[in-house]
Design an enzyme around this catalytic site. Structure first.
Site, PDB file in Angstrom:
ATOM      1  N   ARG A  34      53.189 113.242  95.984  1.00 24.11           N
ATOM      2  CA  ARG A  34      51.665 113.223  96.171  1.00 24.11           C
ATOM      3  C   ARG A  34      51.270 114.025  95.161  1.00 24.11           C
ATOM      4  O   ARG A  34      49.876 113.603  94.770  1.00 24.11           O
ATOM      5  CB  ARG A  34      51.281 113.524  97.726  1.00 24.11           C
ATOM      6  CG  ARG A  34      51.886 112.174  98.429  1.00 24.11           C
ATOM      7  CD  ARG A  34      51.218 112.367  99.943  1.00 24.11           C
ATOM      8  NE  ARG A  34      51.383 111.136 100.403  1.00 24.11           N
ATOM      9  CZ  ARG A  34      51.562 110.889 101.881  1.00 24.11           C
ATOM     10  NH1 ARG A  34      51.171 111.998 102.456  1.00 24.11           N
ATOM     11  NH2 ARG A  34      51.490 109.717 102.437  1.00 24.11           N
ATOM     12  N   LYS A 196      56.423  98.242 114.797  1.00 24.84           N
ATOM     13  CA  LYS A 196      55.201  97.825 115.920  1.00 24.84           C
ATOM     14  C   LYS A 196      54.358  96.470 115.240  1.00 24.84           C
ATOM     15  O   LYS A 196      53.784  96.647 114.367  1.00 24.84           O
ATOM     16  CB  LYS A 196      54.203  99.080 115.957  1.00 24.84           C
ATOM     17  CG  LYS A 196      54.792 100.059 116.708  1.00 24.84           C
ATOM     18  CD  LYS A 196      53.881 101.072 117.005  1.00 24.84           C
ATOM     19  CE  LYS A 196      52.834 100.631 118.112  1.00 24.84           C
ATOM     20  NZ  LYS A 196      51.994 101.802 118.380  1.00 24.84           N
ATOM     21  N   GLY A 347      54.394 103.889 104.160  1.00 22.72           N
ATOM     22  CA  GLY A 347      55.409 105.160 104.031  1.00 22.72           C
ATOM     23  C   GLY A 347      56.844 104.742 104.037  1.00 22.72           C
ATOM     24  O   GLY A 347      57.687 105.288 103.137  1.00 22.72           O
ATOM     25  N   GLY A 370      48.011 103.881 106.158  1.00 25.05           N
ATOM     26  CA  GLY A 370      47.294 103.037 107.185  1.00 25.05           C
ATOM     27  C   GLY A 370      46.096 102.583 106.232  1.00 25.05           C
ATOM     28  O   GLY A 370      45.406 101.574 106.395  1.00 25.05           O
TER      29      GLY A 370
HETATM   30  P1  ADP Z   1      55.963 101.367 107.293  1.00 25.45           P
HETATM   31  O1  ADP Z   1      55.930 102.945 107.321  1.00 25.45           O
HETATM   32  O2  ADP Z   1      56.381 100.951 105.992  1.00 25.45           O
HETATM   33  O3  ADP Z   1      54.553 100.882 107.440  1.00 25.45           O
HETATM   34  P2  ADP Z   1      56.690 101.132 109.950  1.00 25.45           P
HETATM   35  O4  ADP Z   1      56.188 102.618 110.248  1.00 25.45           O
HETATM   36  O5  ADP Z   1      55.964 100.101 110.538  1.00 25.45           O
HETATM   37  O6  ADP Z   1      56.757 100.817 108.362  1.00 25.45           O
HETATM   38  O7  ADP Z   1      58.172 100.899 110.399  1.00 25.45           O
HETATM   39  C1  ADP Z   1      59.234 101.814 109.892  1.00 25.45           C
HETATM   40  C2  ADP Z   1      60.192 101.932 111.293  1.00 25.45           C
HETATM   41  O8  ADP Z   1      60.571 100.739 112.077  1.00 25.45           O
HETATM   42  C3  ADP Z   1      61.190 102.746 110.867  1.00 25.45           C
HETATM   43  O9  ADP Z   1      61.279 104.066 111.484  1.00 25.45           O
HETATM   44  C4  ADP Z   1      62.623 101.608 111.430  1.00 25.45           C
HETATM   45  O10 ADP Z   1      63.521 102.742 111.999  1.00 25.45           O
HETATM   46  C5  ADP Z   1      61.623 101.079 112.529  1.00 25.45           C
HETATM   47  N1  ADP Z   1      62.428  99.783 112.690  1.00 25.45           N
HETATM   48  C6  ADP Z   1      62.833  98.811 111.908  1.00 25.45           C
HETATM   49  N2  ADP Z   1      63.637  97.950 112.323  1.00 25.45           N
HETATM   50  C7  ADP Z   1      63.858  98.146 113.714  1.00 25.45           C
HETATM   51  C8  ADP Z   1      64.673  97.626 114.754  1.00 25.45           C
HETATM   52  N3  ADP Z   1      65.374  96.653 114.666  1.00 25.45           N
HETATM   53  N4  ADP Z   1      64.477  98.641 115.721  1.00 25.45           N
HETATM   54  C9  ADP Z   1      64.155  99.621 116.130  1.00 25.45           C
HETATM   55  N5  ADP Z   1      63.393 100.321 114.954  1.00 25.45           N
HETATM   56  C10 ADP Z   1      63.097  99.734 113.955  1.00 25.45           C
HETATM   57 MG    MG Z   2      55.865 104.208 109.020  1.00 26.07          MG
END
Ligand code: ADP
Ligand code: MG
Length: 390
Positions: A34, A196, A347, A370
């Protein structure tokens, strides 16, 4: 809204909001990505002989001084990178800060203490903004990841200043994300995963108008599969999202979008490093889906191959655990191998792409989790509104 290169900064006292919310370890910066990302704006300001007051938040000190979250190690790392002194007053506002600001010479830089040490930052307290803005002649925001937050250093300060604009990092983010939002090209493939559904729903809804294909993986997929009546065992499901998931799938059908869910899964009985992994087409009772399966990898990769535009947010599995990262890696490679204009946001997704070693074959990896999601959802970001000329 103007950008840094459209504003005269010579000799001026410039407030530069950066995103130096970096991971620390043993009192040192553990990852300086960053800091590096802010260099184009910082170097430009130094070259133009501005007097730079840089500021960022770091972690969640909740309006109190938390010594472990001091910006001091960040100032040291920045100084090392720039081969140049970075003054550090050790305070956010106050007499020491004012003294240092006043004595800043052209081309010199100082870094304020963690903005969130002050309770006024998150509250967007006007009195705090007035303190921050003392003597400041130009405001530049280059902290893309904070633009969705109506905090003092993002909204309050620019509202008190005439001469303001966005830095080069924000410019790059807005240009690339705007393409995905306003200038779609086809086939347009939207890939979402992660934990989520509720987080990703606004982006799904917003980008559906462009998407030819939607591929869903990660934990998210289980809410969709459950909504369709498929067995998901003990996989992570958001019960309160099932109706929404159903509505999205109906909408996809109405729009003629190819909507793909995983056709097989890597499953475990317990989430731990050395768990026994079984590939299943239908998840059995007591098992948890932790990654997409090999057939899904093939199917998704095939659907990604000829894409012209790709937006990817959210890993395909619990990629933090090496043995559950196969699917995410496969998708990262497929996106990299395509000739598409590709955007990766979030992230964890960015970390996954880095881990797969294909960052340089992705068109744009967004630095703001976000903020990029809100932007792609079509929302107006408060930090951008604050930069717009009235
Ligand atoms: P980003 O940061 O790219 O937006 P998210 O924060 O939405 O992504 O999602 C990442 C998280 O989702 C990770 O911590 C990962 O472990 C979790 N994850 C992905 N697939 C699964 C799964 N099948 N069961 C539980 N957690 C999961
Ligand atoms: Mg995340």
């Amino acid at each position: 809204m103007r950008y840094l290169d459209q504003i005269s900064v010579e000799g001026k006292l410039v407030f530069l909001r950066v995103d130096f919310n970096v991971p620390l370890k043993d009192g040192r910066v553990a990852d300086d990505t960053r800091i590096i990302a802010a260099l184009p704006s910082i170097n430009y300001l130094i070259e133009k002989k501005a007097r730079i007051v840089a500021a960022s938040h770091l972690g969640r000190p909740k309006g109190k001084i938390v010594p472990e979250l001091s910006m001091k190690p960040v100032a040291e790392r920045l100084s090392w990178i720039l081969s140049k002194e970075v003054k550090f007053p050790g305070e956010v506002v106050g007499p020491e800060v004012e003294k240092m600001k006043a004595s800043l010479k052209q081309g010199e830089i100082l870094l304020l203490e963690n903005l969130r040490f002050h309770p006024g930052e998150k509250k967007n307290d006007p009195d705090f903004s007035k303190e921050l803005v003392k003597g400041i002649e130009v405001y530049i925001n280059d902290a893309f990841g904070t633009l969705h937050r109506a905090h003092a250093s993002v909204c309050g300060v620019p509202s008190l200043i005439q001469e303001k604009g966005a830095g080069f990092l924000v410019k790059k983010e807005l240009e690339n994300l705007s393409k995905a939002l306003f200038e779609p090209s086809h086939p347009y493939v939207l890939i979402t995963g992660g934990a989520k559904v509720s987080d990703k729903l606004p982006v799904l809804k917003s980008l559906m108008k462009h998407a030819d294909r939607i591929l869903i993986g990660g934990a998210m997929a289980y809410s969709f599969l459950k909504a369709k009546g498929f067995p998901v065992g003990n996989s992570l499901v958001e019960e309160e999202m099932l109706d929404e998931a159903k509505a999205i799938m109906d909408e996809a059908v109405r729009r003629g979008i190819e909507f793909l869910l995983p056709v097989d899964h890597r499953c475990v009985r317990e989430i731990k490093e050395d768990a026994e992994i079984k590939v299943m087409k239908e998840i059995e009772n007591g098992w948890i889906g932790v990654d997409i399966g090999p057939e899904t990898e093939k199917l998704f990769s095939e659907k990604i191959k000829n894409a012209s535009m790709i937006v990817w947010n959210g890993p395909m599995g619990i990629f933090e655990i090496e043995r559950f990262s196969h699917g995410t890696r496969a998708i990262a490679l497929a996106v990299a191998d395509s000739n598409a204009f590709s955007i990766v946001g979030g992230g964890d997704s960015a970390a996954a792409v880095k881990k797969a070693g294909v960052s340089d074959r992705i068109t744009h990896i967004s630095t703001g989790g976000g903020a990029s999601l809100e932007f792609l959802s079509g929302k107006k970001l408060p930090g951008i509104e604050a930069l717009e000329e009235k």
